[in-house]
Design a protein around this motif. Structure first.
Motif, PDB file in Angstrom:
ATOM      1  N   SER A  33       0.862  -1.174   0.000  1.00 52.92           N
ATOM      2  CA  SER A  33       0.000   0.000   0.000  1.00 52.92           C
ATOM      3  C   SER A  33       0.896   1.221   0.000  1.00 52.92           C
ATOM      4  CB  SER A  33      -0.883   0.008   1.249  1.00 52.92           C
ATOM      5  OG  SER A  33      -0.062   0.086   2.399  1.00 52.92           O
ATOM      6  N   GLY A  84      -4.652   0.838   5.064  1.00 49.81           N
ATOM      7  CA  GLY A  84      -3.428   0.410   4.383  1.00 49.81           C
ATOM      8  C   GLY A  84      -2.166   0.723   5.148  1.00 49.81           C
ATOM      9  N   ALA A  85      -2.292   1.431   6.265  1.00 45.96           N
ATOM     10  CA  ALA A  85      -1.091   1.845   7.002  1.00 45.96           C
ATOM     11  C   ALA A  85      -0.352   0.631   7.559  1.00 45.96           C
ATOM     12  CB  ALA A  85      -1.474   2.782   8.131  1.00 45.96           C
ATOM     13  N   TYR A  86       0.958   0.669   7.462  1.00 44.44           N
ATOM     14  CA  TYR A  86       1.769  -0.380   8.072  1.00 44.44           C
ATOM     15  C   TYR A  86       3.111   0.212   8.460  1.00 44.44           C
ATOM     16  CZ  TYR A  86       4.459  -0.741   3.735  1.00 44.44           C
ATOM     17  OH  TYR A  86       5.256  -0.464   2.666  1.00 44.44           O
ATOM     18  N   PHE A  87       3.842  -0.523   9.236  1.00 47.56           N
ATOM     19  CA  PHE A  87       5.118  -0.028   9.750  1.00 47.56           C
ATOM     20  C   PHE A  87       6.250  -0.793   9.079  1.00 47.56           C
ATOM     21  CE2 PHE A  87       8.443   0.896  12.817  1.00 47.56           C
ATOM     22  CZ  PHE A  87       8.209   2.236  13.075  1.00 47.56           C
ATOM     23  N   LEU A  88       7.065  -0.045   8.354  1.00 51.45           N
ATOM     24  CA  LEU A  88       8.181  -0.629   7.610  1.00 51.45           C
ATOM     25  C   LEU A  88       9.383  -0.717   8.532  1.00 51.45           C
ATOM     26  CD1 LEU A  88       8.856  -1.020   4.390  1.00 51.45           C
ATOM     27  CD2 LEU A  88      10.143   1.068   4.738  1.00 51.45           C
ATOM     28  N   ARG A 124       4.478  -6.665  11.697  1.00 52.75           N
ATOM     29  CA  ARG A 124       4.744  -6.352  13.100  1.00 52.75           C
ATOM     30  C   ARG A 124       6.091  -6.925  13.511  1.00 52.75           C
ATOM     31  NH1 ARG A 124      -0.754  -7.912  14.049  1.00 52.75           N
ATOM     32  NH2 ARG A 124      -2.003  -6.101  13.472  1.00 52.75           N
TER      33      ARG A 124
END
Lengths: 351, 603
Positions: B435, B443-447, B457
């Motif tokens: 995303s 769509g938010a995620y942590f790279l 995660r």
């Protein structure tokens, strides 16, 4: 483990911002930092600032390097795209990300190790490019994750928990930023929530590179007697020079102080940063004068805080690059493809 | 073996860098090209701005061979400092042209060559006033002398000069005067033309003379790359120069005058890598051109992009290593580095173009592969390909091309989803969905470059960690069917011998194969064009008893990569290694193969 999910608990009659979001909507995972860590207070201030500015979390970017401070990007705004990158290299990643889409308010989180040793070069170049971001330097004078070595911001003669005093002079992020060309330079303290929230809001609204050097004591490795980055030392030598408040375009400027002490700086969005000079002689729009004042305060062991310099007129990177207002990542390929005929025509010079 | 003969010979020009000889040499080469004769130009230059020796080698090849021959038939010796070396390099029966303004006593050394003296400087001094112009005009005078000796059409030279100086008409006549000085002097003092000379052909129609870096930069433009960052390094700099030039020409909004691109000169290679990875994470097609030393510096970021699955393209224009090495000389010495760049278990997609046309094509494919497989892609060229002009078919473009942006979820897609997991293998093809920031909260995620699970995660759980790295390996292996397949040229009859080459080793290898076959030594040939190796690569080795692996490095990097990544038996693979820094020539390959083949016949 840095990623415990925190349950979202909504309270009755919780105040909502213009988007109808509560403060809890700006929170992130559970912090896994030490109890009492200054960084957790900074995180709380960031949550509050984004909430009060009514920035949709998914329209913001949070980017960090490596270290205790850099872990904190995970502790706020779970609905934002976040990136915990490589040690000392957050500025280049952030600059690239912003180049692809300049519409996203961007906060970079770093520490004194990440910024002033391995990452000094990248921080300097983000400043001179005037990248439109807020750079939080959570400054505690030590490497926490590797258990207490001095960082480059440790003051000369500051005492470690164990061993010999620090033998090298500190790199002061504020003096550094003044000399390299940042256009919004502030210092604050994790223990001063009110000042910090105001500065974060102003920094986010500033068009260009904003840095806030936050003294954020390390309770585990640098909060003892003889340390110049402890809570006790910071409270003792804390001095406020210029208070800054962000005034939205819809709000009226209210001067509550004598003329000369209050100064509005107009922003690109039509709003203002209202400066309240607690030190009447201070001119935060004069880079040279600001530098002298910062040097002077260092000689006096004073921790000078507030918005120490602002220049709203310099073009940011997007402008210097003469880029379209439309984000690069939204330009359709049909507008990027010069076509077969153009390719054929331009090869005349190769025949 | 080759020439010299009609449309088959090599001219080498030895000069001093910074004297403006490059344009004179380019003029010579292009004149021959314009006469319809295939030609190859190799620039051998020092890592220096002014005052050190530089050479330009022009191979006239009516048969269209694209590599070096390994012999020199005419030496234009304009540099006193390298005079002995230049004389020694000349083949028996060759011709040496020198500036007889100054006497050269050591000419006696080679009774087997013809020496032609032309008082170039003296003649120029008599007609040209300004000192700087005299030096430039002397270059044009040797162009005239060479033209007379090998019968290059003066009208073609004139038309090229007219094109070059279209904006400064005054210079057309003065340059032609200088050309004529050399031309007339040689005509009146020597029998012209020589035994080896040019005669017009019709073999360059539809062809262009272009260098690989320019072609690759055009590939970036046509691929729709909008973001480039780089730190200047020889020999990759001209790739970004090309991108800047063509973006300014083709990518500026007609009405607003605003750019539809962003190019940042980074403070170092580390920043260049960070910049493109950040831009690519946020949805721009992004690339950086660099060379081996840059890849070393970028390695930390490369591992980050690999593990976090960010599509970026690295153009590695190889030069001679290790360390600073010989920055302006060629080698294929980053084959191993790019295959596995960065710490930890990492494997990359690498493309190996062998001519400028392929540079254009592979540049476009690099972006498609990067986005489809969400991984860094390496485009492995070298200075010979990147900075020399090669004769290739005119570049063409299919206007129906649609970029393969890979699996990117839109807001609509997200709305339909229960939840979004960045690293979950939803389709069973090892490629997750990504995303872009700002699309939708869902769509938010942590790279992160630290351990992460399918839901992006943080993890330190072994099975969660392994699930991701196993999928990354499977994803890389699945790219086998998407990368350019090798090209195989079979000998007319069956043969026990095979030959494998890569990138710019192709031209010499192809010519060697042709000549060996004509001499009764047939060899099958395969050019490897990508990593991971496709199944054909292993099959080709299996089908032959002995396989020569031709490459330009000391450590047999391709050979070792073949051993590691296929089931090939070590004893089958015979290294043919050229690593002097000069581009490979066919004689070297022929000699190496013949030695082995003949030895076997005797045995």
């Amino acid at each position: 483990m840095t990623s415990f999910l925190k349950p979202k608990i909504r309270r009755h009659n919780e105040p909502l911002n213009e988007l109808g979001l509560a403060r809890v909507d700006y929170e992130g995972n559970m912090s896994t930092l030490c109890a009492g860590c200054g960084h957790d207070s900074v995180t709380a201030a960031i949550v509050r600032a984004f909430y009060e500015l009514s920035i949709p979390p998914h329209r913001a970017l949070k980017i960090s390097g490596i270290g205790c401070s850099s872990k904190t990007t995970s502790y706020f705004m779970n609905d934002s795209h976040g990136a915990n990158t490589v040690h000392g290299r957050m500025p280049s990643f952030a600059t690239g990300a912003l180049s692809a889409n300049n519409d996203l308010p961007t906060i970079g989180i770093s520490g004194d190790g990440d910024s002033l040793s391995i990452g000094l070069g990248q921080m300097a170049h983000a400043m001179r490019r005037n990248v439109n971001m807020l750079y939080m330097l959570e400054n505690n004078g030590v490497y926490g994750l590797t258990k207490g070595q001095f960082s480059a911001s440790a003051d000369l003669g500051s005492l470690p928990k164990k061993g010999d005093p620090n033998e090298f002079p500190a790199i002061d992020p504020v003096a550094f930023a003044l000399s390299v060309g940042a256009t919004f330079i502030a210092r604050s303290f994790s223990g001063d929530r009110k000042q910090l929230v105001s500065l974060i809001k102003a920094g986010l609204k500033h068009k260009g590179f904003a840095i806030i050097d936050v003294i954020s004591p390390c309770v585990s490795f640098n909060d003892h007697k003889g340390s110049t980055k402890s809570y006790a030392h910071t409270y003792e030598f804390y001095s406020k020079a210029v208070h800054a408040d962000y005034i939205a375009p819809s709000q009226e400027i209210v001067a509550a102080y004598d003329e000369g002490e209050v100064m509005p700086v107009e922003l690109h969005d039509g709003g203002y940063i209202q400066l309240r000079k607690l030190d009447a002689d201070y001119d935060p729009t004069d880079r040279g004068a600001a530098f002298n004042r910062v040097m002077d305060s260092e000689r006096k062991n004073e921790i000078l805080t507030g918005l120490l310099f602002i220049d709203e007129k310099q073009p940011d990177l997007h402008e210097t690059q003469n880029m379209e207002a439309r984000p690069l990542n939204e330009i359709p390929y049909t507008e990027l493809n010069p076509g077969a005929d153009a390719l054929s025509a331009l090869q005349a010079e190769f025949r | 073996m080759s020439g010299p003969g009609l449309n088959d010979f090599v001219i080498k020009i030895g000069t001093v860098n910074g004297t403006g000889s490059a344009s004179a040499n380019g003029l010579l080469m292009k004149s021959i090209f314009r006469m319809g004769i295939p030609v190859v130009g190799k620039n051998v230059f020092p890592s220096n701005i002014q005052g050190l020796p530089t050479w330009y080698e022009i191979r006239v090849s009516g048969d269209g061979h694209a590599g070096r021959s390994g012999e020199v038939h005419m030496m234009v010796a304009m540099n006193q400092a390298t005079y002995d070396q230049d004389l020694a390099e000349l083949a028996t029966g060759g011709v040496l042209l020198y500036d007889s303004t100054w006497p050269r006593p050591q000419l006696e050394n080679r009774p087997d060559v013809t020496v032609i003296g032309v008082p170039l400087m003296k003649m120029c001094n008599e007609v040209v006033k300004a000192a700087r112009s005299r030096i430039l005009m002397k270059n044009m005078a040797y162009v005239g002398a060479v033209a007379a000796l090998v019968d290059i059409d003066l009208a073609v030279i004139r038309s090229l000069i007219e094109e070059t100086f279209a904006a400064k008409a005054k210079l057309i006549d003065s340059n032609m005067v200088a050309v004529k000085l050399g031309y007339d002097y040689v005509k009146s003092h020597y029998d012209c033309p020589l035994r080896f000379r040019v005669a017009a052909l019709d073999k360059t129609k539809g062809k262009v003379m272009i260098d690989g870096n320019t072609a690759a930069s055009l590939g970036c433009v046509y691929a729709g790359a909008t973001f480039g960052a780089w730190y200047p390094i020889t020999p990759s700099t001209s790739l970004m120069d090309g991108f800047v030039k063509y973006c300014k020409k083709l990518r500026v909004h007609e009405e607003s005058g605003k750019n539809k691109f962003c190019i940042i000169q980074a403070e170092d290679e580390l920043a260049a890598a960070g910049l493109i990875i950040g831009a690519a994470w946020n949805g721009a097609r992004a690339f950086t051109p660099t060379s081996g030393p840059g890849i070393s510096l970028m390695s930390e970021w490369i591992g980050f992009a690999y593990y976090t699955e960010i599509p970026v393209v690295f153009f590695d224009i190889q030069r001679t290593g290790p360390s600073t090495g010989m920055p302006t000389r060629t080698q294929q010495c980053d084959i191993q580095t790019t295959a596995y760049a960065s710490h930890g278990d990492t494997k990359h997609i690498v493309l190996y173009p062998s001519d400028p046309n392929e540079c254009f094509d592979f540049a476009v494919r690099s972006f498609d592969l990067a986005e489809r497989f969400q991984t860094p892609v390496f485009f492995l060229s070298d200075i010979d390909l990147g900075m020399n002009d090669w004769m290739v078919d005119e570049l063409t473009w299919d206007d129906n091309y649609v970029p393969d942006r890979g699996k990117v979820v839109t807001k609509d897609d997200l709305d339909k989803m229960e939840s979004f997991s960045r690293y979950l293998d939803v389709d069973g093809d090892h490629i997750p969905y990504r995303s872009l920031p700002g699309t939708d909260p869902k769509g938010a995620y942590f790279l992160r470059g630290s351990g992460h699970n399918a839901h992006a995660r943080y993890t330190e759980l072994g099975h969660e960690y392994q699930e991701i790295v196993d999928r990354l390996l499977a994803k890389w292996e699945s790219a086998k069917t998407a990368v350019p397949a090798p090209i195989v040229q079979k000998a007319a009859g069956s043969t026990r011998y095979g030959m494998i080459a890569i990138g710019t080793s192709d031209a010499a290898a192809t010519e060697a194969r042709t000549r060996l076959e004509a001499d009764g030594m047939p060899v099958d040939y395969m050019r490897v064009r990508a990593f991971p190796f496709t199944d054909e690569v292993e099959a080709f080795i299996a089908d032959h008893e002995e396989v020569f692996v031709v490459e330009q490095n000391r450590d047999a990097q391709l050979l070792n990569l073949l051993l590691t990544e296929t089931n090939a038996a070590r004893e089958k693979l015979i290294p043919v290694l050229h690593y002097s820094g000069e581009p490979l020539n066919y004689r070297f390959v022929c000699d190496a193969l013949m030695k082995r083949i003949k030895l076997r016949k005797i045995a």
